[in-house]
Design a protein around this motif. Structure first.
Motif, PDB file in Angstrom:
ATOM      1  N   GLY A  42       0.778  -1.222   0.000  1.00 45.34           N
ATOM      2  CA  GLY A  42       0.000   0.000   0.000  1.00 45.34           C
ATOM      3  C   GLY A  42       0.813   1.277   0.000  1.00 45.34           C
ATOM      4  O   GLY A  42       0.234   2.368   0.038  1.00 45.34           O
ATOM      5  N   LYS A  43       2.132   1.169  -0.043  1.00 50.30           N
ATOM      6  CA  LYS A  43       3.008   2.335  -0.022  1.00 50.30           C
ATOM      7  C   LYS A  43       3.795   2.450  -1.319  1.00 50.30           C
ATOM      8  O   LYS A  43       3.961   1.475  -2.057  1.00 50.30           O
ATOM      9  CB  LYS A  43       3.982   2.261   1.161  1.00 50.30           C
ATOM     10  N   GLU A  44       4.282   3.645  -1.599  1.00 49.11           N
ATOM     11  CA  GLU A  44       5.126   3.866  -2.759  1.00 49.11           C
ATOM     12  C   GLU A  44       6.549   3.407  -2.472  1.00 49.11           C
ATOM     13  O   GLU A  44       6.978   3.334  -1.323  1.00 49.11           O
ATOM     14  CB  GLU A  44       5.128   5.345  -3.153  1.00 49.11           C
ATOM     15  N   ARG A  45       7.259   3.095  -3.537  1.00 47.40           N
ATOM     16  CA  ARG A  45       8.645   2.707  -3.396  1.00 47.40           C
ATOM     17  C   ARG A  45       9.472   3.890  -2.891  1.00 47.40           C
ATOM     18  O   ARG A  45       9.316   5.015  -3.362  1.00 47.40           O
ATOM     19  CB  ARG A  45       9.173   2.204  -4.736  1.00 47.40           C
ATOM     20  N   GLU A  46      10.361   3.644  -1.930  1.00 47.96           N
ATOM     21  CA  GLU A  46      11.148   4.713  -1.350  1.00 47.96           C
ATOM     22  C   GLU A  46      12.633   4.359  -1.321  1.00 47.96           C
ATOM     23  O   GLU A  46      13.016   3.194  -1.194  1.00 47.96           O
ATOM     24  CB  GLU A  46      10.660   5.064   0.062  1.00 47.96           C
ATOM     25  N   PHE A  47      13.443   5.387  -1.410  1.00 54.14           N
ATOM     26  CA  PHE A  47      14.887   5.233  -1.401  1.00 54.14           C
ATOM     27  C   PHE A  47      15.386   4.855  -0.023  1.00 54.14           C
ATOM     28  O   PHE A  47      14.932   5.389   0.989  1.00 54.14           O
ATOM     29  CB  PHE A  47      15.545   6.537  -1.860  1.00 54.14           C
ATOM     30  N   VAL A  48      16.338   3.925   0.027  1.00 54.42           N
ATOM     31  CA  VAL A  48      16.940   3.495   1.285  1.00 54.42           C
ATOM     32  C   VAL A  48      18.398   3.927   1.368  1.00 54.42           C
ATOM     33  O   VAL A  48      18.805   4.601   2.314  1.00 54.42           O
ATOM     34  CB  VAL A  48      16.843   1.971   1.468  1.00 54.42           C
ATOM     35  N   GLY A 100      21.845  10.239 -13.257  1.00 53.78           N
ATOM     36  CA  GLY A 100      20.673  10.838 -12.655  1.00 53.78           C
ATOM     37  C   GLY A 100      20.849  11.015 -11.164  1.00 53.78           C
ATOM     38  O   GLY A 100      21.958  10.975 -10.639  1.00 53.78           O
ATOM     39  N   ALA A 101      19.725  11.189 -10.480  1.00 50.85           N
ATOM     40  CA  ALA A 101      19.726  11.399  -9.041  1.00 50.85           C
ATOM     41  C   ALA A 101      19.685  10.073  -8.309  1.00 50.85           C
ATOM     42  O   ALA A 101      18.840   9.214  -8.589  1.00 50.85           O
ATOM     43  CB  ALA A 101      18.546  12.272  -8.628  1.00 50.85           C
ATOM     44  N   LEU A 102      20.555   9.915  -7.345  1.00 51.18           N
ATOM     45  CA  LEU A 102      20.685   8.666  -6.612  1.00 51.18           C
ATOM     46  C   LEU A 102      19.420   8.309  -5.852  1.00 51.18           C
ATOM     47  O   LEU A 102      19.131   7.131  -5.651  1.00 51.18           O
ATOM     48  CB  LEU A 102      21.872   8.760  -5.657  1.00 51.18           C
ATOM     49  N   THR A 103      18.651   9.300  -5.433  1.00 47.96           N
ATOM     50  CA  THR A 103      17.469   9.063  -4.613  1.00 47.96           C
ATOM     51  C   THR A 103      16.175   8.952  -5.410  1.00 47.96           C
ATOM     52  O   THR A 103      15.121   8.707  -4.823  1.00 47.96           O
ATOM     53  CB  THR A 103      17.310  10.183  -3.568  1.00 47.96           C
ATOM     54  N   ARG A 104      16.216   9.124  -6.711  1.00 45.70           N
ATOM     55  CA  ARG A 104      15.011   9.115  -7.541  1.00 45.70           C
ATOM     56  C   ARG A 104      14.875   7.773  -8.256  1.00 45.70           C
ATOM     57  O   ARG A 104      15.675   7.440  -9.132  1.00 45.70           O
ATOM     58  CB  ARG A 104      15.043  10.256  -8.554  1.00 45.70           C
TER      59      ARG A 104
END
Length: 121
Positions: A42-48, A100-104
């Motif tokens: 139920g959550k979006e993918r997020e950067f770790v 690109g961006a490491l967190t995106r």
């Protein structure tokens, strides 16, 4: 043929540790930055966490508990996860980034199949 394969997930008690591995073929970590993402139901993918020639970068929720590392010769990236919390429960994905961006997440070029991490309370 690019392939990223995660392993090391499992079920652990809160406060425990896990070490995730990502074995890569068809891509070299000398050319690509590597990142770990996670997605809970139920959550979006997020950067770790991410690692490149420029160093390491972590999400705020890591709070010094996780460490990303890589073996350039063996083309393997790791995520050492200590002091695990129930909110860390998610599918963890390894990904490769050329530019690109490491967190995106949208900037990443290749993704693994994911490995399940479940932390009990």
């Amino acid at each position: 043929q690019v392939q990223l394969v995660e392993s090391g997930g499992g079920l652990v008690q809160a406060g425990g540790s896990l070490r995730l591995s990502c074995a890569a073929s068809g891509v070299t970590f000398r050319t690509y930055a590597m990142g770990w993402f996670r997605q809970a139901p139920g959550k979006e993918r997020e950067f770790v966490a991410g690692i490149s020639g420029g160093g390491r970068y972590y999400a705020d929720f890591v709070k010094g508990r996780f460490t990303i590392s890589r073996d350039l010769v063996k083309n393997t990236v790791f995520l050492q996860m200590n002091s695990l919390k129930p909110e860390d429960t998610a599918v963890y994905y390894c990904a490769a980034l050329k530019g690109g961006a490491l967190t995106r997440s949208n900037d990443y070029d290749y993704w693994g199949q994911g490995t399940q991490v479940t932390v009990s309370s």
